[in-house]
Design a protein around this motif. Structure first.
Motif, PDB file in Angstrom:
ATOM      1  N   ASN A 132      34.761  46.780 -27.167  1.00  0.00           N
ATOM      2  CA  ASN A 132      33.664  46.075 -26.728  1.00  0.00           C
ATOM      3  C   ASN A 132      33.929  45.062 -25.753  1.00  0.00           C
ATOM      4  N   TRP A 133      33.726  45.126 -24.448  1.00  0.00           N
ATOM      5  CA  TRP A 133      34.395  43.824 -23.516  1.00  0.00           C
ATOM      6  C   TRP A 133      33.456  42.804 -23.483  1.00  0.00           C
ATOM      7  N   LYS A 134      32.176  43.016 -24.049  1.00  0.00           N
ATOM      8  CA  LYS A 134      31.413  41.558 -23.959  1.00  0.00           C
ATOM      9  C   LYS A 134      31.216  41.036 -22.413  1.00  0.00           C
ATOM     10  N   CYS A 162      33.354  49.726 -23.557  1.00  0.00           N
ATOM     11  CA  CYS A 162      32.178  49.518 -23.271  1.00  0.00           C
ATOM     12  C   CYS A 162      31.994  48.224 -22.432  1.00  0.00           C
ATOM     13  N   GLN A 204      26.642  48.035 -23.776  1.00  0.00           N
ATOM     14  CA  GLN A 204      26.793  47.095 -24.759  1.00  0.00           C
ATOM     15  C   GLN A 204      25.317  47.144 -25.335  1.00  0.00           C
ATOM     16  N   ILE A 228      26.176  50.467 -27.840  1.00  0.00           N
ATOM     17  CA  ILE A 228      26.121  49.648 -28.866  1.00  0.00           C
ATOM     18  C   ILE A 228      24.794  49.307 -29.009  1.00  0.00           C
ATOM     19  N   HIS A 271      24.219  44.871 -32.092  1.00  0.00           N
ATOM     20  CA  HIS A 271      25.374  43.723 -32.479  1.00  0.00           C
ATOM     21  C   HIS A 271      24.749  42.541 -32.653  1.00  0.00           C
ATOM     22  N   CYS A 306      25.091  48.540 -35.146  1.00  0.00           N
ATOM     23  CA  CYS A 306      26.093  47.525 -35.894  1.00  0.00           C
ATOM     24  C   CYS A 306      25.147  46.663 -36.829  1.00  0.00           C
ATOM     25  N   LEU A 351      35.565  48.798 -33.970  1.00  0.00           N
ATOM     26  CA  LEU A 351      34.762  48.151 -32.772  1.00  0.00           C
ATOM     27  C   LEU A 351      35.398  47.084 -32.451  1.00  0.00           C
ATOM     28  N   GLY A 357      36.651  43.709 -30.186  1.00  0.00           N
ATOM     29  CA  GLY A 357      36.098  42.863 -29.120  1.00  0.00           C
ATOM     30  C   GLY A 357      37.469  42.218 -28.429  1.00  0.00           C
TER      31      GLY A 357
END
Ligand code: PEP
Length: 252
Positions: free
Chosen positions: A9-11, A41, A64, A92, A95, A126, A231, A233
């Motif tokens: 999850n690259w945020k 993501c 995301q 996702i 989250h 999530c 998952l 980050g």
């Protein structure tokens, strides 16, 4: 037997140039063997370019977030059909950052979960408790509520095409990882909740752990019987760090 899924999850991170280098590094270093798959993501604007770059490799692409709406007057939203259109395979939903910062309710999360599936995208749901909730002994009831909202809306059958991620909020981005035993307890509980509705579906659902997972702790977590991947980050933003977790999955 369930395969491992290692999802990044690259945020809110990345740029065209940085993503290209990161994906090139990941694709070049995918461990040999079978029994695991990799997913990244990126932020919305990069999903299409990353999908094109990973095409033909062992890496899939997800998003995301997604709108619960299909189309219409929802400024700034992105529909699941649009994500599917640009090669997105997973999304996702729920989250903890979206629940806490953007006030997403479990009902909205359930609607997003259903919207994703309607477009043929696999939702990664999530769930997880805050530190206060854990200390109050309410971890299981919090997770039951979050999972229950989706079960009520979508039904157990929907979990044949879904992934669950247990992400204790206190472990996300903090460097505080749940111990393998703490995580396993909750993963087992989640699977039991699903199993009470349909044992066959529950046995096949991938339940990922998220919360400061990294190369150093991945093997211990992935050794647990109900932990089917991660998952990730922070450790998904460098190819070397992400691949260390992929390697742990390949060896498990
Ligand atoms: C996440 O945001 O889903 C996450 C698990 O982050 P980190 O790995 O940085 O704790």
């Amino acid at each position: 037997m369930r395969d491992f899924l290692i999802a990044g999850n690259w945020k809110l991170n990345g740029s065209s140039a940085a993503n290209e280098a990161l994906i090139a590094g990941i694709v070049a270093g995918v461990p040999g063997g079978s029994g695991f798959s990799l997913l990244v993501c990126p932020p919305y604007p990069y999903v299409a370019a990353v999908a094109a770059q990973v095409a033909g490799s062992a890496v899939s692409v997800g998003a995301q977030n997604v709108s619960e709406h299909e189309s219409g007057a929802y400024t700034g939203e992105v529909a699941a059909s649009m994500l599917a259109d640009i090669g997105c395979e997973y999304v996702i939903v729920g989250h903890s950052e979206r629940r806490a910062i953007y006030g997403e309710s479990s009902f909205q999360v359930a609607a997003k979960f259903q919207a994703a599936q309607a477009a043929g995208i696999v939702p990664i749901l999530c769930v997880g408790e805050t530190l206060e909730e854990r200390e109050a002994g309410t971890t299981e009831s919090v997770v039951d509520y979050q999972l229950g909202a989706v079960l009520d809306a979508a039904g157990i059958g929907a979990f044949a095409r879904a992934v669950v991620a247990y992400e204790p909020v206190w472990a996300i981005g903090t460097g505080m990882t749940a111990t393998p035993e703490q995580a396993q307890d909750v993963h087992k509980h989640i699977r039991a909740q699903l199993s009470a509705k349909d044992a066959g579906i529950a046995a096949g659902v991938q339940i990922l752990y998220g919360g400061s997972m990294k190369g150093e702790n991945a093997a211990g977590l992935l050794a647990m019987p109900d932990i089917d991947g991660g998952l990730i980050g922070g450790a998904s933003l460098k190819a070397k760090d992400f691949l260390a977790i992929a390697e742990a999955a390949a060896q498990s």
